[in-house]
Design a protein around this motif. Sequence first.
Motif, PDB file in Angstrom:
ATOM      1  N   MET A   1      -7.633   8.062  -4.243  1.00 52.24           N
ATOM      2  CA  MET A   1      -6.234   7.193  -4.587  1.00 52.24           C
ATOM      3  C   MET A   1      -5.484   8.266  -4.023  1.00 52.24           C
ATOM      4  O   MET A   1      -5.422   9.288  -3.812  1.00 52.24           O
ATOM      5  N   ALA A   2      -4.326   7.768  -3.459  1.00 52.62           N
ATOM      6  CA  ALA A   2      -2.728   8.604  -3.033  1.00 52.62           C
ATOM      7  C   ALA A   2      -2.447   8.988  -3.899  1.00 52.62           C
ATOM      8  O   ALA A   2      -2.094   8.870  -5.153  1.00 52.62           O
ATOM      9  N   PRO A   3      -1.935  10.245  -3.596  1.00 54.25           N
ATOM     10  CA  PRO A   3      -1.303  11.142  -4.887  1.00 54.25           C
ATOM     11  C   PRO A   3       0.214  10.818  -5.599  1.00 54.25           C
ATOM     12  O   PRO A   3       0.822  10.210  -4.353  1.00 54.25           O
ATOM     13  N   GLU A   4       0.483  10.979  -6.504  1.00 50.83           N
ATOM     14  CA  GLU A   4       2.158  10.511  -6.495  1.00 50.83           C
ATOM     15  C   GLU A   4       2.727  11.688  -5.897  1.00 50.83           C
ATOM     16  O   GLU A   4       2.605  13.115  -5.938  1.00 50.83           O
ATOM     17  N   ILE A   5       3.729  11.488  -5.134  1.00 52.63           N
ATOM     18  CA  ILE A   5       4.337  12.247  -4.195  1.00 52.63           C
ATOM     19  C   ILE A   5       6.096  11.404  -4.751  1.00 52.63           C
ATOM     20  O   ILE A   5       6.065  10.711  -5.013  1.00 52.63           O
ATOM     21  N   THR A   6       6.829  12.803  -4.957  1.00 57.24           N
ATOM     22  CA  THR A   6       8.175  12.586  -5.281  1.00 57.24           C
ATOM     23  C   THR A   6       9.064  12.736  -4.143  1.00 57.24           C
ATOM     24  O   THR A   6       8.640  14.530  -3.273  1.00 57.24           O
TER      25      THR A   6
ATOM     26  N   TYR B   1       2.916  10.690  11.931  1.00 56.51           N
ATOM     27  CA  TYR B   1       1.903  10.712  11.069  1.00 56.51           C
ATOM     28  C   TYR B   1       1.859   9.586  10.120  1.00 56.51           C
ATOM     29  O   TYR B   1       3.455  10.016   8.855  1.00 56.51           O
ATOM     30  N   SER B   2       1.114   8.871  10.178  1.00 62.17           N
ATOM     31  CA  SER B   2       1.691   7.729   9.850  1.00 62.17           C
ATOM     32  C   SER B   2       0.253   7.326   7.934  1.00 62.17           C
ATOM     33  O   SER B   2      -1.252   8.224   9.010  1.00 62.17           O
ATOM     34  N   VAL B   3       0.625   7.169   6.915  1.00 61.08           N
ATOM     35  CA  VAL B   3      -0.780   6.972   5.781  1.00 61.08           C
ATOM     36  C   VAL B   3      -0.197   5.633   5.643  1.00 61.08           C
ATOM     37  O   VAL B   3       0.750   4.774   5.224  1.00 61.08           O
ATOM     38  N   LEU B   4      -1.500   4.848   5.345  1.00 53.93           N
ATOM     39  CA  LEU B   4      -1.085   3.567   4.867  1.00 53.93           C
ATOM     40  C   LEU B   4      -2.251   3.440   3.617  1.00 53.93           C
ATOM     41  O   LEU B   4      -2.787   4.396   3.340  1.00 53.93           O
ATOM     42  N   ILE B   5      -1.242   2.804   2.558  1.00 49.21           N
ATOM     43  CA  ILE B   5      -1.985   3.087   1.211  1.00 49.21           C
ATOM     44  C   ILE B   5      -1.732   1.760   0.609  1.00 49.21           C
ATOM     45  O   ILE B   5      -0.902   0.861   0.405  1.00 49.21           O
ATOM     46  N   ASN B   6      -3.009   0.842   0.320  1.00 53.28           N
ATOM     47  CA  ASN B   6      -2.990  -0.567  -0.186  1.00 53.28           C
ATOM     48  C   ASN B   6      -2.240  -1.095  -0.884  1.00 53.28           C
ATOM     49  O   ASN B   6      -1.997   0.515  -2.094  1.00 53.28           O
ATOM     50  N   ALA B   7      -2.006  -1.533  -2.071  1.00 50.78           N
ATOM     51  CA  ALA B   7      -1.626  -2.058  -3.461  1.00 50.78           C
ATOM     52  C   ALA B   7      -2.303  -1.487  -4.499  1.00 50.78           C
ATOM     53  O   ALA B   7      -1.405  -1.522  -5.175  1.00 50.78           O
ATOM     54  N   ASN B   8      -3.170  -1.129  -4.516  1.00 47.24           N
ATOM     55  CA  ASN B   8      -3.953  -0.556  -5.780  1.00 47.24           C
ATOM     56  C   ASN B   8      -3.991   0.707  -5.490  1.00 47.24           C
ATOM     57  O   ASN B   8      -3.958   1.104  -6.440  1.00 47.24           O
ATOM     58  N   GLY B   9      -3.034   1.516  -4.135  1.00 52.96           N
ATOM     59  CA  GLY B   9      -2.972   2.503  -3.928  1.00 52.96           C
ATOM     60  C   GLY B   9      -4.052   3.838  -3.521  1.00 52.96           C
ATOM     61  O   GLY B   9      -4.052   4.663  -3.838  1.00 52.96           O
ATOM     62  N   MET B  10      -4.676   3.144  -2.990  1.00 53.31           N
ATOM     63  CA  MET B  10      -5.696   3.633  -2.317  1.00 53.31           C
ATOM     64  C   MET B  10      -5.258   3.971  -0.610  1.00 53.31           C
ATOM     65  O   MET B  10      -4.457   3.196  -0.384  1.00 53.31           O
ATOM     66  N   ILE B  11      -5.501   4.825  -0.530  1.00 48.89           N
ATOM     67  CA  ILE B  11      -5.375   5.762   0.924  1.00 48.89           C
ATOM     68  C   ILE B  11      -6.690   4.458   2.129  1.00 48.89           C
ATOM     69  O   ILE B  11      -7.725   4.802   1.886  1.00 48.89           O
ATOM     70  N   VAL B  12      -6.043   3.471   3.037  1.00 49.17           N
ATOM     71  CA  VAL B  12      -6.697   3.046   4.196  1.00 49.17           C
ATOM     72  C   VAL B  12      -6.586   3.127   4.900  1.00 49.17           C
ATOM     73  O   VAL B  12      -7.958   3.349   5.928  1.00 49.17           O
ATOM     74  N   SER B  13      -5.929   4.350   5.750  1.00 46.66           N
ATOM     75  CA  SER B  13      -5.245   5.202   6.700  1.00 46.66           C
ATOM     76  C   SER B  13      -4.908   5.498   6.977  1.00 46.66           C
ATOM     77  O   SER B  13      -3.960   6.130   6.556  1.00 46.66           O
TER      78      SER B  13
END
Length: 141
Positions: A1-6, A105-117
């Motif tokens: 899961m992607a962490p919450e980032i603010t 640097y790029s991060v792709l996060i899916n609709a469920n909050g999982m890092i996919v790339s």
Amino acid sequence: MAPEITLNDLTGTPRQLSEWRGKLILVNFWATWCAPCLHEIPMLMDMQQQYGGRGLQVVGAAMDEVEAVRIGAPRLGIQYPVLVGDSEIINAMQALGDQLGALPYSVLINANGMIVSRKHGEFERDELIQLIEQNLPTTGG
């Protein structure tokens, strides 16, 4: 899961990645002084325009001085949300798996909050299109 980032946006308002949950989120870390970053931004704007209606949300996270980004983002024509910070951006990059500290640097996060790339360096257009199309949220039900 992607962490919450603010991180703060250009008006100083705190924004959280979870605001865009349910969408495919492409977080792109960049800077106004980073030539490859600036080269990649027009393609990211194209992707937002092409896929935004289907659930993509590009978010630009600038590792830069706020004033430089306030001037630079409009000049570049960026229409997607831009977040900014110094140490906060570095912390966010690390939380999202960056081990090099290099931009872009790029991060792709899916609709469920999982890092996919995760990607260091610029995307090739075809590579990014394939990733987006494979991970766009499904509609209907």
